[in-house]
Design a protein around this motif. Structure first.
Motif: not given
Length: 380
Positions: A253, A264, A270, A273-274, A279, A282
């Motif tokens: 990220n 988010d 995202n 995370y998908e 969490d 993300k």
């Protein structure tokens, strides 16, 4: 060699290259990868060993619009050689006109990739990845689903019959063989002939300008920390070959978005995370190779940054602050952001030097090599 910047860079490059001496079982083939001396061979599935005949068949299919249900697009529509087999659009458009949510990734040395696509930790073979653009329905790319028979019939011409027989003797033409041949061609797309390669591996001190040398030193410095996510001979953590089998978890990220206090990204994407539903994943996307990065704009998973200058500004800021609109939020404060994205100060001269180094990763031969180009059509 005498290059004063070479030692610091090559230490980091060699670390990933030679650290893992354990060699897993690799299918031995007669295919000539045309690699630099000492470079490891990519891993290939035992079920699909490389052959020249498969590569040649896959090359023809790669450029053939008959692979799309309405005959409007080929693989090469979104993966153009002049752009290192990427596309100069923010996000691609499928054969039915449906907008794809992600930027088309460059097909550069992906035979070495540990994972495929922008954010899928379990997608580890090109054969599996190809099923997404071919048969995916949300979004529709080539749109073969529901049109399988008519699409397959287009590859039973006399010309294709000969190519399939050479690549897969005594096997009936099928989508399985189409996938295997496409995967073989894509694996053959090797790019290791940039000015940086001439400097680092051929001992040519004149291959890089003084500015590019300064930029290389910055790239491998702890001040910028670029090499942590874009390290090794392929300038990406997502690397897997006969001398390295360790998964280095190449998803990060970067603080591109922060549309909630929980970190988010926009609901449209995202990232990892998908797949994991964790969490902490993300907004995590795979760090792509920087080879040929000069020609693969726009950048990031959604093509939302237009130039290399803007990419450097983004990392220097430690993320992106969007102060209005649907995606409003300060990515610099994203709680899930990688610890390597801390921000840094950089002068205009340093920025120019860094860009000149990144441009030294451009392999002009790769962008023009006729063995990767669309086959010349038979005029007879």
């Amino acid at each position: 060699m005498s290059g004063k910047y070479f030692i610091s860079a090559i230490i980091i490059l060699s670390f990933q290259f030679f650290l893992y001496g354990c060699e897993p079982k690799v299918e031995k083939t007669e295919f000539n990868w045309q690699l630099r001396d000492g470079f490891p061979r990519p891993q290939t599935p035992v079920s699909n060993p490389m052959t020249n005949a498969k590569v040649e068949l896959g090359r023809k299919i790669f450029y053939d619009k008959n692979l799309s249900f309405n005959q409007t697009q080929s693989c090469a529509t979104c993966h153009q050689q002049i752009f290192a087999f990427a596309e100069n659009l923010q996000t691609s458009v499928g054969s039915s006109g449906e907008k794809i949510r992600r930027n088309s990734p460059a097909l550069v040395n992906i035979a070495y990739n540990k994972t495929l696509t922008w954010a899928h930790s379990g997608l580890d073979t090109i054969e599996r990845q190809l099923l997404i653009p071919m048969f995916g329905e949300n979004p529709v790319e080539l749109g073969i689903s529901g049109h399988e028979e008519i699409v397959l019939s287009r590859f039973k011409s006399d010309e294709y019959q000969k190519l399939f027989e050479s690549a897969f003797p005594e096997e009936d033409i099928s989508f399985e063989l189409i996938v295997k041949s496409l995967a073989s061609f894509v694996r053959s797309l090797v790019s290791l002939d940039s000015p940086f390669d001439h400097y680092a591996y051929d001992g040519d001190d004149s291959a890089l300008s003084e500015s590019a040398l300064r930029g290389m030193n910055l790239f491998f410095s702890e001040k910028l920390e670029c090499h942590h996510c874009h390290g090794g001979f392929n300038f990406t953590q997502s690397t897997f070959h006969e001398k390295q089998i360790l998964d280095r978890k190449p998803f990060h990220n970067t603080g591109l978005y922060n549309v909630s206090v929980k970190g988010d990204y926009p609901a449209v994407d995202n990232g990892l995370y998908e797949i994991t539903l964790n969490d902490s994943d993300k907004g995590k996307f795979r760090a792509p190779t920087l080879r040929n990065i000069e020609v693969t704009a726009p950048y990031m998973h959604d093509g939302s940054i237009a130039t290399l200058e803007q990419v450097i500004d983004f990392y220097a800021a430690g993320g992106r602050n969007i102060d209005s609109g649907n995606y409003q939020g300060d990515g610099r404060n994203n709680p899930l952001k990688s610890p390597f994205i801390k921000g840094f100060e950089i002068s205009e001269q340093e920025k120019s030097d860094l860009i000149n180094f990144l441009k030294s990763l451009t392999d002009q031969n790769f962008l023009t090599n006729k063995k990767y180009s669309e086959p010349v059509k038979d005029s007879s």
